[in-house]
Each structure stands twice: as structure tokens, then as C-alpha cells.
Design a protein around this motif. Structure first.
Motif, mmCIF file in Angstrom:
data_model
loop_
_atom_site.group_PDB
_atom_site.id
_atom_site.type_symbol
_atom_site.label_atom_id
_atom_site.label_comp_id
_atom_site.label_asym_id
_atom_site.label_seq_id
_atom_site.Cartn_x
_atom_site.Cartn_y
_atom_site.Cartn_z
ATOM 1 N N GLU A 1 -15.538 8.584 8.215
ATOM 2 C CA GLU A 1 -15.537 7.122 8.142
ATOM 3 C C GLU A 1 -15.356 6.633 6.705
ATOM 4 O O GLU A 1 -14.721 5.597 6.468
ATOM 5 N N ALA A 2 -15.917 7.372 5.753
ATOM 6 C CA ALA A 2 -15.821 6.956 4.352
ATOM 7 C C ALA A 2 -14.368 6.818 3.914
ATOM 8 O O ALA A 2 -14.032 5.941 3.106
ATOM 9 N N CYS A 3 -13.496 7.671 4.451
ATOM 10 C CA CYS A 3 -12.069 7.603 4.097
ATOM 11 C C CYS A 3 -11.449 6.310 4.604
ATOM 12 O O CYS A 3 -10.669 5.656 3.896
ATOM 13 N N LEU A 4 -11.785 5.930 5.840
ATOM 14 C CA LEU A 4 -11.238 4.704 6.411
ATOM 15 C C LEU A 4 -11.809 3.465 5.726
ATOM 16 O O LEU A 4 -11.097 2.484 5.496
ATOM 17 N N LYS A 5 -13.091 3.520 5.389
ATOM 18 C CA LYS A 5 -13.705 2.389 4.683
ATOM 19 C C LYS A 5 -13.069 2.200 3.313
ATOM 20 O O LYS A 5 -12.862 1.065 2.864
ATOM 21 N N GLU A 6 -12.780 3.308 2.648
ATOM 22 C CA GLU A 6 -12.167 3.230 1.325
ATOM 23 C C GLU A 6 -10.799 2.554 1.398
ATOM 24 O O GLU A 6 -10.378 1.878 0.464
ATOM 25 N N GLU B 1 4.389 -10.776 6.511
ATOM 26 C CA GLU B 1 5.446 -11.380 7.327
ATOM 27 C C GLU B 1 6.839 -11.105 6.771
ATOM 28 O O GLU B 1 7.812 -10.993 7.523
ATOM 29 N N ASP B 2 6.936 -10.944 5.423
ATOM 30 C CA ASP B 2 8.256 -10.686 4.828
ATOM 31 C C ASP B 2 8.653 -9.215 4.881
ATOM 32 O O ASP B 2 9.702 -8.824 4.357
ATOM 33 N N GLY B 3 7.821 -8.363 5.508
ATOM 34 C CA GLY B 3 8.138 -6.950 5.630
ATOM 35 C C GLY B 3 7.563 -6.083 4.536
ATOM 36 O O GLY B 3 7.694 -4.851 4.579
ATOM 37 N N SER B 4 6.917 -6.680 3.549
ATOM 38 C CA SER B 4 6.286 -5.911 2.472
ATOM 39 C C SER B 4 4.925 -5.382 2.927
ATOM 40 O O SER B 4 4.395 -5.792 3.963
ATOM 41 N N ILE B 5 4.373 -4.473 2.156
ATOM 42 C CA ILE B 5 3.080 -3.857 2.465
ATOM 43 C C ILE B 5 2.156 -4.019 1.262
ATOM 44 O O ILE B 5 2.531 -3.662 0.134
ATOM 45 N N VAL B 6 0.963 -4.557 1.491
ATOM 46 C CA VAL B 6 -0.051 -4.647 0.440
ATOM 47 C C VAL B 6 -0.973 -3.432 0.587
ATOM 48 O O VAL B 6 -1.576 -3.229 1.650
ATOM 49 N N LEU B 7 -1.077 -2.630 -0.448
ATOM 50 C CA LEU B 7 -1.830 -1.377 -0.381
ATOM 51 C C LEU B 7 -3.264 -1.554 -0.856
ATOM 52 O O LEU B 7 -3.542 -2.394 -1.717
ATOM 53 N N PRO B 8 -4.184 -0.772 -0.325
ATOM 54 C CA PRO B 8 -5.580 -0.869 -0.756
ATOM 55 C C PRO B 8 -5.755 -0.414 -2.204
ATOM 56 O O PRO B 8 -5.042 0.484 -2.683
ATOM 57 N N GLU B 9 -6.727 -1.001 -2.863
ATOM 58 C CA GLU B 9 -6.971 -0.707 -4.268
ATOM 59 C C GLU B 9 -7.325 0.760 -4.496
ATOM 60 O O GLU B 9 -7.045 1.318 -5.557
ATOM 61 N N ALA B 10 -7.930 1.403 -3.473
ATOM 62 C CA ALA B 10 -8.355 2.804 -3.620
ATOM 63 C C ALA B 10 -7.193 3.729 -3.922
ATOM 64 O O ALA B 10 -7.383 4.809 -4.500
ATOM 65 N N LEU B 11 -5.967 3.332 -3.562
ATOM 66 C CA LEU B 11 -4.799 4.189 -3.799
ATOM 67 C C LEU B 11 -4.154 3.963 -5.159
ATOM 68 O O LEU B 11 -3.303 4.755 -5.582
ATOM 69 N N THR B 12 -4.546 2.904 -5.841
ATOM 70 C CA THR B 12 -3.908 2.570 -7.119
ATOM 71 C C THR B 12 -3.970 3.703 -8.140
ATOM 72 O O THR B 12 -2.968 3.995 -8.810
ATOM 73 N N PRO B 13 -5.127 4.404 -8.288
ATOM 74 C CA PRO B 13 -5.172 5.502 -9.270
ATOM 75 C C PRO B 13 -4.172 6.622 -8.971
ATOM 76 O O PRO B 13 -3.773 7.359 -9.873
ATOM 77 N N TYR B 14 -3.777 6.750 -7.703
ATOM 78 C CA TYR B 14 -2.876 7.831 -7.312
ATOM 79 C C TYR B 14 -1.415 7.377 -7.250
ATOM 80 O O TYR B 14 -0.506 8.209 -7.270
ATOM 81 N N LEU B 15 -1.199 6.047 -7.170
ATOM 82 C CA LEU B 15 0.156 5.517 -7.044
ATOM 83 C C LEU B 15 0.619 4.745 -8.271
ATOM 84 O O LEU B 15 1.774 4.817 -8.660
ATOM 85 N N GLY B 16 -0.302 3.943 -8.825
ATOM 86 C CA GLY B 16 0.059 3.100 -9.960
ATOM 87 C C GLY B 16 0.620 1.754 -9.547
ATOM 88 O O GLY B 16 1.068 0.979 -10.393
ATOM 89 N N TYR B 17 0.614 1.449 -8.234
ATOM 90 C CA TYR B 17 1.088 0.140 -7.772
ATOM 91 C C TYR B 17 0.304 -0.268 -6.531
ATOM 92 O O TYR B 17 -0.322 0.558 -5.863
#
Length: 430
Positions: free
Chosen positions: A308-313, A403-419
Motif C-alpha cells: 500500500e505504501a507504494c500506491l500511497k506514494e 483533458e488535453d491528453g497530457s499526464i501530471v506525474l506524482p511528486e514522488a517520481l521527480t527524483p527519478y525523472l527530473g520532470y
């Protein structure tokens, strides 16, 4: 593998309990096999005792100068009879083992009755499914529009039920795996392992994939050595300790690994064939715990929390259900499913199964612990997805679509993606 004597002692209770999961135990056949085994062992022991007595009689008679020819002939015949009984004993033991290997684990009484998810007990819901102001797309349409999924080329390479990810899609897969491993190792104390993706038949048997589910596996080999591609890292992680005795002070052991998983999905054609939900090859981060048998339920609750911690993150809406006895995996005595919300289907879909196998797998793989008094007993084994990369990615895209087809990513992924955002044309944006 079950203890034959324990099942026989349970008698009609074992029949009733296994019937809850749709298995009909032939108790009379089990009793007959066990009786033949016991009788064969007893006969062999009696003959060995007689052979020892005759050997001593030969020595005594020879020392006294008597005729030992008849005694030697008797000893020779006894030796032949012992070989025959031992050979028969091996045949009986093989029959009994094959019988026992096909019997699933006994479900705990706490599991609901029923043989499908409709009989599951909902434990909790976490997060609120989004109310979109537009018709949400599924992960296939989103991924192909973004250019991060390429199902057509995957089919060209390997046929149906495979996926190619590219660009941001491949980056997201890597980021999710890194995040999950970091959560399990740094927050929950799991030890990460790199394990073989090909294992022996004995390894598959230890965790219950063989002999019953061979049609679900991909098989290969080296020369005359058969090998199977792992359907989950549970198989090599659990069997790391096969035929070993783990000191009680080292328990519980917490293991994790990120591996590909290979499944034939025999009998599943026509179900969930669209997208990444049911693939022949997919990546997953797996959790495995080994503990004292009396601690397995406590460890099960902890593992559900770790998944569950992974999904909450990631901020994903999901629910936890307790599976009924007839819908659990072969080796499980209790299973919780964690289901993530998929807007395109307007329903929750399984993203993790966390199972307490009790001592079932440990008996098959001969994994034991030794208590303070020196007595050895089987450990309990538990396993769970923490989490599959493809299914999590599908939920991530669907729940975070704009709605425009873009995806907003969770903040938890920022350290691994940079965006934090994927534009509608598939390019990353800070």
C-alpha cells in the motif's frame, strides 16, 4: 507439501476445508497410500533386523566350526528381498509424493466462502476515484498518443501479449521500479537481491508452480538440464533458503527483487488482452518474507501495508479486499488483493496479491528454523507484489490524465525523472 499423517488425522475436516477452495480430497486413496508406505517401511525394517541376526549367527556358527552354507543362502535371499522391498518403497513414496504435491494449501477459517472475487470481503478503500469533466481514455489510447507504448512493433517481435515502451515510457518503468525498491529497502528493511530468471524444476516445485501448473510456465533448458523462466521473483527468492536451517534469531527475513516475469497465461485468452494488464512478459518488484510460523499473520498485515505504501506514494486510489477460499492461489492459506482504480473501466483492478502460505512452501522446499531447544520446524513463507510495473503504469496514466491528453506525474517520481508532466506529444516538462 502436506504431511500425509496430518491430513489423515484431520480426516473429514481436511476434506471440508479443501472443499472450500474447490478441491476434492480423496481421503481413502491417501489413507491407502500412507498405509502401503508404512507397511513397506515396517517390512524393510523387519528384514534388516533379520539380516543382522543371521549375520551374527553366521559368525557364531563359523567360529564354532559348524556348517554355515544354509545360513549364507538365507542371508543372500534376505538381501534380495530387502532390495525388492526398498524398490517397492521408492515406488510407493513417489506415488504418495505426487498425490500430496497436487493438494493445495488449507485455507484459514478467516477466509470467506466462495470461488470468485464477488465473494471477497472489502477491507478498506483509500483515496477517492477522480470525477473527470471529460470521458477518460484508457492506458492504451493514452500511451499510444503519447508515443510511449508500441504494441504493434512488440507484436512484430514476439506476437501478441507483449509490449514495447519507448522514451518517457521506458523512463517511467525504470523510475517506478527504483521508487518501489527504495520504499522496500530503505523504509521497510527488505534486502534487495539480483536473482536468476531461469530456475530448475525443483525450485519451481518448492513454491508450488510444479507439477500442477506446468502449462502456465515457459520451459527451456541447457543440454539435458531443464530450466523454467520465472513467473515471479517469489520463486527464486523463497528458494534461496531451500534445504537450509535458518537460526531463529535471524527471522524474519525480508527479501525483494525487481525481475521480469514470464507467464503463458494458459486458458486466459480473450480476457484483459488489451494493453498491459495481462502479458506474457512483464516486470515486477516482489516482496518475500520468511518468519516463524506463529508470526505469519502479523507479517501478512505488515506486507499489505508495504504494498500500500507504494500506491500511497503515487497518490493512486485503491482498495484492499480479502479473497475467498476458492479464489486464492494454490500455495496460499490467506490472501489480500490490492486493487487500483482504473477510470477507463470504472472499476478497481488487481495490482497486488499478498499471500500468507504458512508452512506449505517451506515443507516442499525444506526450509526450516531451529528453536532454543534445538528442535527444527518449517518456517512460514509470505509473498506479495510490491508492485508490478505495467499495471501500476496503466493506473498512473489513467488516474493522472488531463483533458488535453497530457499526464501530471506524482511528486514522488521527480527524483527519478527530473520532470512532473508529460505533454500531449509525449515530451517531458518540468
Amino acid at each position: 507439501m502436506h504431511d500425509a499423517r496430518a491430513l489423515i488425522d484431520l480426516g473429514t475436516e481436511a476434506v471440508r476445508t479443501l472443499a472450500r477452495r474447490g478441491y476434492s480430497l480423496d481421503l481413502s486413496s491417501l489413507e491407502e497410500l500412507q498405509s502401503r508406505r508404512v507397511q513397506s517401511i515396517r517390512s524393510a525394517e523387519e528384514m534388516r533386523a533379520e539380516a543382522k541376526r543371521v549375520a551374527k549367527e553366521v559368525q557364531r556358527t563359523a567360529k564354532e566350526g559348524g556348517d554355515i552354507s544354509d545360513l549364507k543362502e538365507h542371508a543372500r535371499k534376505l538381501k534380495e528381498q530387502i532390495r525388492e522391498v526398498e524398490a517397492d518403497q521408492e515406488v510407493i513414496q513417489k506415488e504418495l509424493d505426487e498425490f500430496l504435491l497436487g493438494i493445495p494449501n488449507l485455507p484459514l477459517e478467516e477466509t470467506p466462502d466462495g470461488n470468485s472475487e464477488e465473494f471477497a470481503t472489502e477491507i478498506r478503500k483509500v483515496g477517492t476515484p477522480q470525477a473527470f469533466s471529460f470521458t477518460p481514455k484508457d492506458h492504451v489510447d493514452l500511451g499510444e498518443a503519447l508515443g510511449i507504448f508500441d504494441f504493434a512493433r512488440a507484436t512484430k517481435l514476439s506476437g501478441p501479449r507483449f509490449t514495447v515502451t519507448r522514451g518517457v515510457g521506458a523512463e517511467l518503468e525504470r523510475a517506478l521500479a527504483s521508487l518501489f525498491l527504495a520504499i522496500h529497502t530503505r523504509r521497510h528493511g527488505y534486502v534487495e537481491h539480483g536473482v536468476p530468471f531461469l530456475v530448475t524444476p525443483a525450485t519451481m516445485t518448492g513454491t508450488g508452480q510444479l507439477p500442477k501448473f506446468e502449462e502456465d510456465l515457459f520451459k527451456t533448458g541447457v543440454a539435458d538440464r531443464p530450466l523454467y523462466l520465472i513467473p515471479t521473483a517469489e520463486v527464486p527468492l523463497t528458494n534461496l533458503y531451500a534445504d537450509e536451517i535458518i537460526p531463529a534469531k535471524e527471522l524474519p527475513l525480508a527479501l525483494t527483487a525487481h525481475t521480469p516475469c514470464f507467464r503463458s497465461e494458459a486458458g486466459s485468452y480473450g480476457r484483459d488482452t488489451r494493453g498491459v494488464l495481462r502479458q506474457h512478459q512483464f516486470a515486477k518488484v516482489e516482496m518475500v518474507r520468511l518468519c516463524a510460523a506463529e508470526d505469519s499473520q502479523k507479517e501478512l498485515d505488515a506486507m499489505v501495508g508495504h504494498a500500500e505504501a507504494c500506491l500511497k506514494e503515487l497518490g493512486l486510489a485503491y482498495r484492499v479486499i480479502l479473497l475467498p477460499a476458492g479464489d486464492m492461489g494454490f500455495s496460499a492459506q490467506m490472501t489480500y488483493d490490492i486493487e487500483v482504480w482504473l477510470p477507463s473501466q470504472d472499476t478497481y483492478r488487481e495490482v497486488s496479491s499478498v499471500s500468507d502460505c504458512g508452512t506449505f512452501q517451506a515443507r516442499r522446499a525444506n526450509i526450516r528454523t531451529r528453536d532454543a531447544d534445538g528442535k527444527t520446524t518449517p518456517v512460514a513463507t509470505l509473498n506479495g507484489s510490491g508492485l508490478p510495473i505495467g499495471r501500476t503504469l496503466a493506473a498512473l496514466l489513467e488516474q493522472n490524465q488531463q483533458e488535453d491528453g497530457s499526464i501530471v506525474l506524482p511528486e514522488a517520481l521527480t527524483p527519478y525523472l527530473g520532470y512532473r508532466r508529460i505533454s500531449a506529444d509525449g515530451t517531458p516538462q518540468e
